[in-house]
Design an enzyme around this catalytic site. Sequence first.
Site: not given
Length: 420
Positions: A92, A94, A153, A187-188, A210, A392
């Site tokens: 992903h 994002d 990520d 995705e997030e 991922d 994150h």
Amino acid sequence: MNDKTQALREAFFPADILERFLRYVRIETTSDRHATTIPSTPCQWDLLKLLESELSAMGIRDISLDPHGYLIARIPASPGKEKAPCLALMAHVDTSSDVSAKDVRPQVIRDYQGQSIRLDDQRSLDPRAYPELENRQGDTIICTDGSTLLGADDKAGMSEIMSALRFLLENPGFAHGKLEIVFTPDEETGKGLDAFKSEWLEAEACYTMDSGGLGEVEAECFNAWQVRVLCSGKVIHLGSARGKLANATSMVADFIASLPRSESPESSDGWYGYYCAIEVKGDLEKAECELYLRDFSMEGMQSRIENVKAIAKAVEARYPGGKVDLEFKKQYLNMKEKLEAAPLVMERLLAAARENGIEPISKPIRGGTDGSRLTEMGIPSPNVFTGSYNMHSRFEWASLSEMVLAAKTIISLVRLWSEA
């Protein structure tokens, strides 16, 4: 694998992956879970269009980028491999909105020797706090400067897929079956595949790049529900409120305080689920919170749903005149059962890792991925390590040697499926 192919891989991957990764992380792609559009933020288009251009420059002709930001590249099978199963790879674009991803300035620490890495005046990556660093001596470490997250990520996974794809296309002697490359937005936010159609893919299996540290392979995840807790109060002037006021702000605070503290994200790990209040807003008359429920079993999830309903009734009873409404929404389901029904998918992943000297670490995803959603749609999609840590956060970092091993694992997967 012959010695020539091995030598080609050793020379190719480190420089190519690092160059791509640094380029991708500098492009802001923060998603917005409050938005109703897909992609949820315009900035995601910048990376999607760059990837589209790079795929085209590799000579790929079958590329589609739809209005929802789903980028799919299809690579035909090598001559003689037309009957091999079609394989997909997914990542992903994002990044999480938990920490800023604007103006990412990555640091590259070459020949790391176990020292504490200064991020900024307040933060460091210290092996005593982050013991995964202790085994990375001699490696190249990519981290933040403390002002943003890094974006590994999932830009690590994206870099590994793109590098592996370039290697395959530049070495036509490495035969492969049909491949599908899928890059997704959002995705997030948990909404990444809301507008995706599984019929767009021919793949019999998909591997989502991922996951985290070296060897982590994930074939199960949470069942996930979102709950909107809507508290309606009864308002009157505070000077004459005794026995009359039902304060919606106090109601939502009471609701959150009633959630089991021992079943929160910060108090649980492994196969234990949780309740988590994500966001709160409101005033005397109307207040609400967004709540996440997570559990690995459907029985456990049903128990959590019933507990939330009981808490809502208890709060109503404590605030006469007030009302609590609940809105439940399923986000994704545990992919374990469907992956167990397709055992070859995991068997080949474990074999691909071991072929590269990696002993797989099977663990549950304490979250979900686009692979969870795609598995639910009928295409089994386990999650594969990318060499990323502390995702994150401002302490996020990635190991270049592990990213290289992830790309080599992709190459091994492609070969194993082409021989099926």
